[in-house]
Motif scaffolding. Sequence first.
Motif, PDB file in Angstrom:
ATOM      1  N   CYS A 175       0.828  -1.208   0.000  1.00 53.70           N
ATOM      2  CA  CYS A 175       0.000   0.000   0.000  1.00 53.70           C
ATOM      3  C   CYS A 175       0.860   1.253   0.000  1.00 53.70           C
ATOM      4  O   CYS A 175       0.622   2.190  -0.767  1.00 53.70           O
ATOM      5  N   LEU A 176       1.858   1.272   0.884  1.00 52.57           N
ATOM      6  CA  LEU A 176       2.699   2.459   1.014  1.00 52.57           C
ATOM      7  C   LEU A 176       3.429   2.767  -0.287  1.00 52.57           C
ATOM      8  O   LEU A 176       3.473   3.925  -0.727  1.00 52.57           O
ATOM      9  N   LEU A 177       3.987   1.757  -0.937  1.00 50.17           N
ATOM     10  CA  LEU A 177       4.688   1.979  -2.197  1.00 50.17           C
ATOM     11  C   LEU A 177       3.754   2.476  -3.283  1.00 50.17           C
ATOM     12  O   LEU A 177       4.118   3.339  -4.089  1.00 50.17           O
ATOM     13  N   LYS A 178       2.535   1.941  -3.319  1.00 51.79           N
ATOM     14  CA  LYS A 178       1.557   2.391  -4.310  1.00 51.79           C
ATOM     15  C   LYS A 178       1.174   3.853  -4.072  1.00 51.79           C
ATOM     16  O   LYS A 178       1.058   4.640  -5.021  1.00 51.79           O
ATOM     17  N   GLU A 179       0.979   4.235  -2.825  1.00 55.37           N
ATOM     18  CA  GLU A 179       0.640   5.619  -2.512  1.00 55.37           C
ATOM     19  C   GLU A 179       1.787   6.559  -2.882  1.00 55.37           C
ATOM     20  O   GLU A 179       1.565   7.642  -3.439  1.00 55.37           O
ATOM     21  N   LEU A 180       3.003   6.164  -2.574  1.00 53.93           N
ATOM     22  CA  LEU A 180       4.159   6.988  -2.913  1.00 53.93           C
ATOM     23  C   LEU A 180       4.312   7.123  -4.424  1.00 53.93           C
ATOM     24  O   LEU A 180       4.691   8.191  -4.934  1.00 53.93           O
ATOM     25  N   GLU A 181       4.008   6.068  -5.147  1.00 53.02           N
ATOM     26  CA  GLU A 181       4.049   6.118  -6.612  1.00 53.02           C
ATOM     27  C   GLU A 181       3.056   7.151  -7.142  1.00 53.02           C
ATOM     28  O   GLU A 181       3.371   7.918  -8.066  1.00 53.02           O
ATOM     29  N   LYS A 182       1.870   7.198  -6.543  1.00 50.12           N
ATOM     30  CA  LYS A 182       0.852   8.160  -6.976  1.00 50.12           C
ATOM     31  C   LYS A 182       1.275   9.592  -6.666  1.00 50.12           C
ATOM     32  O   LYS A 182       1.038  10.500  -7.464  1.00 50.12           O
ATOM     33  N   ILE A 183       1.897   9.795  -5.502  1.00 46.38           N
ATOM     34  CA  ILE A 183       2.363  11.140  -5.147  1.00 46.38           C
ATOM     35  C   ILE A 183       3.425  11.603  -6.130  1.00 46.38           C
ATOM     36  O   ILE A 183       3.406  12.742  -6.608  1.00 46.38           O
ATOM     37  N   ASN A 184       4.356  10.744  -6.468  1.00 47.21           N
ATOM     38  CA  ASN A 184       5.419  11.088  -7.415  1.00 47.21           C
ATOM     39  C   ASN A 184       4.841  11.448  -8.774  1.00 47.21           C
ATOM     40  O   ASN A 184       5.364  12.321  -9.479  1.00 47.21           O
ATOM     41  N   ALA A 185       3.756  10.783  -9.140  1.00 44.78           N
ATOM     42  CA  ALA A 185       3.154  11.003 -10.460  1.00 44.78           C
ATOM     43  C   ALA A 185       2.368  12.307 -10.537  1.00 44.78           C
ATOM     44  O   ALA A 185       2.024  12.752 -11.634  1.00 44.78           O
ATOM     45  N   PHE A 186       2.049  12.933  -9.414  1.00 40.90           N
ATOM     46  CA  PHE A 186       1.337  14.206  -9.449  1.00 40.90           C
ATOM     47  C   PHE A 186       2.095  15.234 -10.268  1.00 40.90           C
ATOM     48  O   PHE A 186       1.524  15.968 -11.064  1.00 40.90           O
ATOM     49  N   GLU A 187       3.426  15.291 -10.046  1.00 44.89           N
ATOM     50  CA  GLU A 187       4.202  16.346 -10.693  1.00 44.89           C
ATOM     51  C   GLU A 187       5.686  16.035 -10.801  1.00 44.89           C
ATOM     52  O   GLU A 187       6.323  16.333 -11.805  1.00 44.89           O
ATOM     53  N   TRP A 188       6.261  15.414  -9.789  1.00 46.14           N
ATOM     54  CA  TRP A 188       7.703  15.222  -9.738  1.00 46.14           C
ATOM     55  C   TRP A 188       8.197  14.253 -10.810  1.00 46.14           C
ATOM     56  O   TRP A 188       9.160  14.557 -11.516  1.00 46.14           O
ATOM     57  N   ASN A 189       7.591  13.076 -10.886  1.00 44.63           N
ATOM     58  CA  ASN A 189       8.040  12.030 -11.815  1.00 44.63           C
ATOM     59  C   ASN A 189       9.547  11.807 -11.708  1.00 44.63           C
ATOM     60  O   ASN A 189      10.263  11.680 -12.711  1.00 44.63           O
ATOM     61  N   ALA A 190      10.027  11.768 -10.480  1.00 44.03           N
ATOM     62  CA  ALA A 190      11.457  11.630 -10.223  1.00 44.03           C
ATOM     63  C   ALA A 190      11.892  10.171 -10.282  1.00 44.03           C
ATOM     64  O   ALA A 190      11.123   9.266  -9.927  1.00 44.03           O
ATOM     65  N   ASP A 191      13.132   9.945 -10.716  1.00 47.52           N
ATOM     66  CA  ASP A 191      13.669   8.584 -10.708  1.00 47.52           C
ATOM     67  C   ASP A 191      14.187   8.240  -9.317  1.00 47.52           C
ATOM     68  O   ASP A 191      14.270   9.104  -8.438  1.00 47.52           O
ATOM     69  N   GLU A 192      14.547   6.977  -9.116  1.00 50.08           N
ATOM     70  CA  GLU A 192      14.926   6.517  -7.780  1.00 50.08           C
ATOM     71  C   GLU A 192      16.156   7.231  -7.245  1.00 50.08           C
ATOM     72  O   GLU A 192      16.215   7.572  -6.066  1.00 50.08           O
ATOM     73  N   GLN A 193      17.138   7.467  -8.084  1.00 47.71           N
ATOM     74  CA  GLN A 193      18.358   8.142  -7.636  1.00 47.71           C
ATOM     75  C   GLN A 193      18.042   9.546  -7.121  1.00 47.71           C
ATOM     76  O   GLN A 193      18.566   9.978  -6.089  1.00 47.71           O
ATOM     77  N   THR A 194      17.175  10.255  -7.847  1.00 40.63           N
ATOM     78  CA  THR A 194      16.792  11.602  -7.430  1.00 40.63           C
ATOM     79  C   THR A 194      16.017  11.555  -6.125  1.00 40.63           C
ATOM     80  O   THR A 194      16.258  12.364  -5.215  1.00 40.63           O
ATOM     81  N   ILE A 195      15.076  10.628  -6.019  1.00 41.19           N
ATOM     82  CA  ILE A 195      14.275  10.493  -4.800  1.00 41.19           C
ATOM     83  C   ILE A 195      15.178  10.268  -3.593  1.00 41.19           C
ATOM     84  O   ILE A 195      15.018  10.908  -2.553  1.00 41.19           O
ATOM     85  N   LYS A 196      16.128   9.356  -3.710  1.00 38.32           N
ATOM     86  CA  LYS A 196      17.012   9.067  -2.586  1.00 38.32           C
ATOM     87  C   LYS A 196      17.862  10.279  -2.210  1.00 38.32           C
ATOM     88  O   LYS A 196      18.160  10.493  -1.032  1.00 38.32           O
ATOM     89  N   SER A 197      18.234  11.087  -3.192  1.00 35.85           N
ATOM     90  CA  SER A 197      19.079  12.249  -2.911  1.00 35.85           C
ATOM     91  C   SER A 197      18.351  13.307  -2.090  1.00 35.85           C
ATOM     92  O   SER A 197      18.982  14.105  -1.391  1.00 35.85           O
ATOM     93  N   TRP A 198      17.025  13.325  -2.150  1.00 37.39           N
ATOM     94  CA  TRP A 198      16.251  14.348  -1.443  1.00 37.39           C
ATOM     95  C   TRP A 198      16.446  14.294   0.069  1.00 37.39           C
ATOM     96  O   TRP A 198      16.301  15.316   0.746  1.00 37.39           O
ATOM     97  N   SER A 199      16.765  13.126   0.621  1.00 35.69           N
ATOM     98  CA  SER A 199      16.965  13.047   2.071  1.00 35.69           C
ATOM     99  C   SER A 199      18.231  13.777   2.499  1.00 35.69           C
ATOM    100  O   SER A 199      18.435  14.045   3.690  1.00 35.69           O
ATOM    101  N   GLU A 200      19.083  14.110   1.537  1.00 33.52           N
ATOM    102  CA  GLU A 200      20.317  14.842   1.829  1.00 33.52           C
ATOM    103  C   GLU A 200      20.269  16.288   1.360  1.00 33.52           C
ATOM    104  O   GLU A 200      21.006  17.129   1.872  1.00 33.52           O
ATOM    105  N   THR A 201      19.415  16.592   0.396  1.00 26.73           N
ATOM    106  CA  THR A 201      19.441  17.922  -0.218  1.00 26.73           C
ATOM    107  C   THR A 201      18.205  18.767   0.054  1.00 26.73           C
ATOM    108  O   THR A 201      18.239  19.984  -0.122  1.00 26.73           O
ATOM    109  N   GLU A 202      17.102  18.143   0.451  1.00 23.95           N
ATOM    110  CA  GLU A 202      15.851  18.884   0.625  1.00 23.95           C
ATOM    111  C   GLU A 202      15.486  19.020   2.105  1.00 23.95           C
ATOM    112  O   GLU A 202      16.179  18.549   2.989  1.00 23.95           O
TER     113      GLU A 202
END
Length: 262
Positions: A175-202
Amino acid sequence: MGMDLYAGTFTRYYARNWKTRLQQWAEENQVEFQTITPDSHEDEEESPSPEEIQTAVEKWRDHLLEAIRAQLKTEVISWREDNTSSYYTDKPDWIAFEALLLYLACKKYGEPLPEKIGKGMDFEDFEISKRTYADPEFQWSLVTGAICWLPIDVYFTFEGTMPDGNEGHISTTACLLKELEKINAFEWNADEQTIKSWSETEGYNGESRQVKPVDLPGGLQMYATSNDSQWNPESLAKYAYSIFYQAAKFGSENRVPVLMDF
Protein backbone atom coordinates in the motif's frame (compact mmCIF):
# COMPACT_ATOMS: atom_id res chain seq x y z
CA MET A 1 7.83 14.62 20.51
CA GLY A 2 9.78 13.74 17.39
CA MET A 3 9.14 11.00 14.86
CA ASP A 4 11.57 8.49 13.35
CA LEU A 5 10.90 5.91 10.67
CA TYR A 6 12.19 2.38 11.19
CA ALA A 7 12.21 -0.57 8.78
CA GLY A 8 13.31 -3.84 10.36
CA THR A 9 12.01 -6.76 12.36
CA PHE A 10 9.55 -6.20 15.18
CA THR A 11 11.84 -8.20 17.45
CA ARG A 12 14.77 -5.87 16.95
CA TYR A 13 12.50 -2.84 17.28
CA TYR A 14 10.92 -3.85 20.59
CA ALA A 15 14.23 -5.13 21.97
CA ARG A 16 15.59 -1.62 21.25
CA ASN A 17 18.47 -3.24 19.41
CA TRP A 18 18.62 -0.38 16.92
CA LYS A 19 19.82 3.21 16.89
CA THR A 20 17.99 6.25 15.62
CA ARG A 21 19.61 8.65 13.19
CA LEU A 22 20.36 11.03 16.07
CA GLN A 23 21.93 8.25 18.14
CA GLN A 24 24.13 7.29 15.21
CA TRP A 25 25.14 10.93 14.68
CA ALA A 26 25.95 11.32 18.39
CA GLU A 27 28.21 8.24 18.35
CA GLU A 28 29.97 9.36 15.19
CA ASN A 29 30.62 12.79 16.73
CA GLN A 30 31.38 11.54 20.25
CA VAL A 31 28.43 13.41 21.75
CA GLU A 32 26.61 12.04 24.80
CA PHE A 33 23.05 11.10 23.88
CA GLN A 34 20.17 9.73 25.94
CA THR A 35 16.80 8.65 24.57
CA ILE A 36 13.87 9.38 26.89
CA THR A 37 10.70 7.37 26.22
CA PRO A 38 7.46 6.86 28.19
CA ASP A 39 8.87 3.60 29.58
CA SER A 40 12.37 4.93 30.31
CA HIS A 41 11.74 4.63 34.05
CA GLU A 42 11.14 0.88 33.89
CA ASP A 43 13.78 -1.41 35.40
CA GLU A 44 15.74 -2.99 32.56
CA GLU A 45 15.90 -6.22 34.56
CA GLU A 46 12.12 -6.49 34.27
CA SER A 47 12.17 -6.10 30.49
CA PRO A 48 11.63 -9.27 28.44
CA SER A 49 14.64 -10.82 26.75
CA PRO A 50 15.03 -10.64 22.94
CA GLU A 51 14.13 -14.34 22.80
CA GLU A 52 10.92 -13.72 24.73
CA ILE A 53 10.10 -10.76 22.50
CA GLN A 54 10.66 -12.81 19.36
CA THR A 55 8.39 -15.61 20.62
CA ALA A 56 5.62 -13.13 21.44
CA VAL A 57 5.97 -11.33 18.10
CA GLU A 58 5.90 -14.58 16.13
CA LYS A 59 2.71 -15.63 17.94
CA TRP A 60 1.14 -12.22 17.18
CA ARG A 61 2.28 -12.42 13.54
CA ASP A 62 0.90 -15.91 13.00
CA HIS A 63 -2.51 -15.08 14.50
CA LEU A 64 -2.72 -11.87 12.46
CA LEU A 65 -1.82 -13.56 9.17
CA GLU A 66 -4.32 -16.34 9.85
CA ALA A 67 -7.05 -13.72 10.28
CA ILE A 68 -5.97 -11.89 7.11
CA ARG A 69 -6.01 -15.11 5.07
CA ALA A 70 -9.49 -15.92 6.34
CA GLN A 71 -10.77 -12.41 5.60
CA LEU A 72 -9.24 -12.01 2.14
CA LYS A 73 -9.57 -15.65 1.08
CA THR A 74 -6.05 -15.61 -0.30
CA GLU A 75 -2.61 -16.90 0.64
CA VAL A 76 -0.38 -14.40 2.45
CA ILE A 77 3.32 -15.16 2.88
CA SER A 78 4.77 -14.75 6.37
CA TRP A 79 8.01 -12.95 7.21
CA ARG A 80 10.98 -13.86 9.39
CA GLU A 81 11.53 -12.44 12.86
CA ASP A 82 14.92 -12.19 14.60
CA ASN A 83 17.07 -9.78 16.56
CA THR A 84 19.97 -9.51 14.11
CA SER A 85 18.66 -8.68 10.62
CA SER A 86 19.71 -5.33 9.18
CA TYR A 87 17.43 -2.32 9.43
CA TYR A 88 16.91 1.14 7.92
CA THR A 89 16.08 4.26 9.88
CA ASP A 90 15.93 8.02 9.38
CA LYS A 91 14.15 10.98 10.93
CA PRO A 92 11.57 12.85 8.84
CA ASP A 93 10.01 14.33 12.00
CA TRP A 94 6.41 15.51 12.13
CA ILE A 95 6.75 18.85 10.31
CA ALA A 96 8.06 17.17 7.13
CA PHE A 97 5.41 14.44 7.34
CA GLU A 98 2.65 17.05 7.72
CA ALA A 99 4.14 18.93 4.73
CA LEU A 100 3.94 15.71 2.68
CA LEU A 101 0.22 15.39 3.52
CA LEU A 102 -0.31 19.04 2.59
CA TYR A 103 1.55 18.57 -0.69
CA LEU A 104 -0.42 15.50 -1.78
CA ALA A 105 -3.74 17.18 -0.90
CA CYS A 106 -2.91 20.40 -2.76
CA LYS A 107 -1.74 18.52 -5.85
CA LYS A 108 -4.78 16.23 -5.77
CA TYR A 109 -7.22 19.14 -5.70
CA GLY A 110 -5.24 21.70 -7.71
CA GLU A 111 -4.74 24.11 -4.81
CA PRO A 112 -1.56 26.20 -4.36
CA LEU A 113 0.92 25.35 -1.65
CA PRO A 114 1.77 28.08 0.86
CA GLU A 115 5.17 29.68 0.30
CA LYS A 116 6.38 28.87 3.82
CA ILE A 117 5.28 26.83 6.80
CA GLY A 118 6.50 27.09 10.37
CA LYS A 119 7.39 24.84 13.24
CA GLY A 120 4.33 23.24 14.81
CA MET A 121 2.33 23.28 11.56
CA ASP A 122 -0.27 20.56 11.36
CA PHE A 123 -2.06 19.36 8.23
CA GLU A 124 -5.36 19.84 10.04
CA ASP A 125 -4.59 23.57 10.33
CA PHE A 126 -5.51 23.85 6.64
CA GLU A 127 -9.08 23.77 5.33
CA ILE A 128 -8.07 21.35 2.58
CA SER A 129 -7.51 18.65 5.20
CA LYS A 130 -11.28 18.36 5.78
CA ARG A 131 -11.85 17.69 2.09
CA THR A 132 -9.04 15.13 2.08
CA TYR A 133 -10.30 13.20 5.10
CA ALA A 134 -13.85 13.14 3.71
CA ASP A 135 -12.82 11.95 0.23
CA PRO A 136 -13.54 8.19 -0.15
CA GLU A 137 -10.84 8.04 -2.87
CA PHE A 138 -8.27 9.30 -0.41
CA GLN A 139 -8.44 6.60 2.24
CA TRP A 140 -4.71 6.05 1.94
CA SER A 141 -2.65 4.62 4.77
CA LEU A 142 -0.64 7.86 4.93
CA VAL A 143 -3.82 9.90 5.31
CA THR A 144 -5.75 7.64 7.68
CA GLY A 145 -2.99 7.54 10.26
CA ALA A 146 -1.20 4.22 9.74
CA ILE A 147 1.76 3.74 12.07
CA CYS A 148 2.88 0.34 10.76
CA TRP A 149 3.19 -1.27 7.32
CA LEU A 150 3.52 -5.06 7.18
CA PRO A 151 5.77 -6.70 4.53
CA ILE A 152 2.98 -8.46 2.65
CA ASP A 153 1.76 -8.04 -0.92
CA VAL A 154 -1.88 -7.18 -0.29
CA TYR A 155 -3.61 -3.82 -0.11
CA PHE A 156 -5.53 -2.91 3.04
CA THR A 157 -5.51 -0.70 6.12
CA PHE A 158 -7.23 -1.60 9.37
CA GLU A 159 -7.40 -0.75 13.05
CA GLY A 160 -5.62 -3.47 15.00
CA THR A 161 -3.53 -4.38 18.01
CA MET A 162 0.23 -4.04 17.71
CA PRO A 163 2.62 -6.60 19.24
CA ASP A 164 3.04 -4.39 22.33
CA GLY A 165 -0.72 -4.36 22.93
CA ASN A 166 -1.33 -0.79 21.75
CA GLU A 167 -4.01 -0.05 19.19
CA GLY A 168 -3.08 1.51 15.86
CA HIS A 169 -3.78 1.72 12.14
CA ILE A 170 -1.90 -1.04 10.31
CA SER A 171 -1.30 -1.28 6.56
CA THR A 172 1.19 -2.96 4.19
CA THR A 173 4.35 -1.97 2.37
CA ALA A 174 2.51 -2.74 -0.88
CA CYS A 175 0.00 0.00 0.00
CA LEU A 176 2.70 2.46 1.01
CA LEU A 177 4.69 1.98 -2.20
CA LYS A 178 1.56 2.39 -4.31
CA GLU A 179 0.64 5.62 -2.51
CA LEU A 180 4.16 6.99 -2.91
CA GLU A 181 4.05 6.12 -6.61
CA LYS A 182 0.85 8.16 -6.98
CA ILE A 183 2.36 11.14 -5.15
CA ASN A 184 5.42 11.09 -7.42
CA ALA A 185 3.15 11.00 -10.46
CA PHE A 186 1.34 14.21 -9.45
CA GLU A 187 4.20 16.35 -10.69
CA TRP A 188 7.70 15.22 -9.74
CA ASN A 189 8.04 12.03 -11.82
CA ALA A 190 11.46 11.63 -10.22
CA ASP A 191 13.67 8.58 -10.71
CA GLU A 192 14.93 6.52 -7.78
CA GLN A 193 18.36 8.14 -7.64
CA THR A 194 16.79 11.60 -7.43
CA ILE A 195 14.28 10.49 -4.80
CA LYS A 196 17.01 9.07 -2.59
CA SER A 197 19.08 12.25 -2.91
CA TRP A 198 16.25 14.35 -1.44
CA SER A 199 16.97 13.05 2.07
CA GLU A 200 20.32 14.84 1.83
CA THR A 201 19.44 17.92 -0.22
CA GLU A 202 15.85 18.88 0.62
CA GLY A 203 13.83 19.81 3.70
CA TYR A 204 15.79 20.91 6.73
CA ASN A 205 19.01 20.32 4.77
CA GLY A 206 17.99 22.62 1.95
CA GLU A 207 17.53 25.73 4.10
CA SER A 208 18.87 27.19 7.32
CA ARG A 209 17.39 25.38 10.30
CA GLN A 210 17.97 28.38 12.59
CA VAL A 211 19.35 26.11 15.30
CA LYS A 212 20.05 27.86 18.60
CA PRO A 213 21.75 26.65 21.82
CA VAL A 214 19.57 26.21 24.91
CA ASP A 215 21.27 26.20 28.35
CA LEU A 216 20.47 23.30 30.67
CA PRO A 217 21.27 22.71 34.35
CA GLY A 218 24.78 21.51 35.08
CA GLY A 219 26.37 23.59 32.36
CA LEU A 220 24.95 21.41 29.57
CA GLN A 221 23.54 22.69 26.31
CA MET A 222 21.06 21.31 23.83
CA TYR A 223 20.37 22.60 20.34
CA ALA A 224 16.82 23.19 19.23
CA THR A 225 15.13 24.61 16.17
CA SER A 226 13.78 28.07 16.95
CA ASN A 227 10.04 28.68 16.91
CA ASP A 228 10.37 31.23 14.11
CA SER A 229 11.86 28.72 11.67
CA GLN A 230 10.19 28.75 8.27
CA TRP A 231 10.56 26.20 5.50
CA ASN A 232 9.47 25.59 1.94
CA PRO A 233 6.65 23.00 2.21
CA GLU A 234 7.45 21.27 -1.07
CA SER A 235 11.09 20.87 -0.07
CA LEU A 236 9.98 19.38 3.25
CA ALA A 237 7.55 17.10 1.41
CA LYS A 238 10.37 15.83 -0.81
CA TYR A 239 12.51 15.19 2.26
CA ALA A 240 9.79 13.15 3.98
CA TYR A 241 8.92 11.40 0.72
CA SER A 242 12.53 10.28 0.26
CA ILE A 243 12.69 8.75 3.73
CA PHE A 244 9.32 7.00 3.42
CA TYR A 245 10.28 5.72 -0.03
CA GLN A 246 13.59 4.31 1.19
CA ALA A 247 11.94 2.71 4.22
CA ALA A 248 9.15 1.20 2.10
CA LYS A 249 11.63 -0.17 -0.44
CA PHE A 250 13.82 -1.61 2.30
CA GLY A 251 10.81 -3.16 4.01
CA SER A 252 9.47 -4.66 0.80
CA GLU A 253 12.80 -5.99 -0.49
CA ASN A 254 13.95 -7.35 2.88
CA ARG A 255 10.49 -8.48 4.00
CA VAL A 256 10.46 -6.53 7.25
CA PRO A 257 7.84 -4.13 8.68
CA VAL A 258 8.02 -0.34 8.54
CA LEU A 259 7.08 1.53 11.72
CA MET A 260 6.71 5.10 12.88
CA ASP A 261 8.61 5.60 16.13
CA PHE A 262 7.49 8.52 18.32
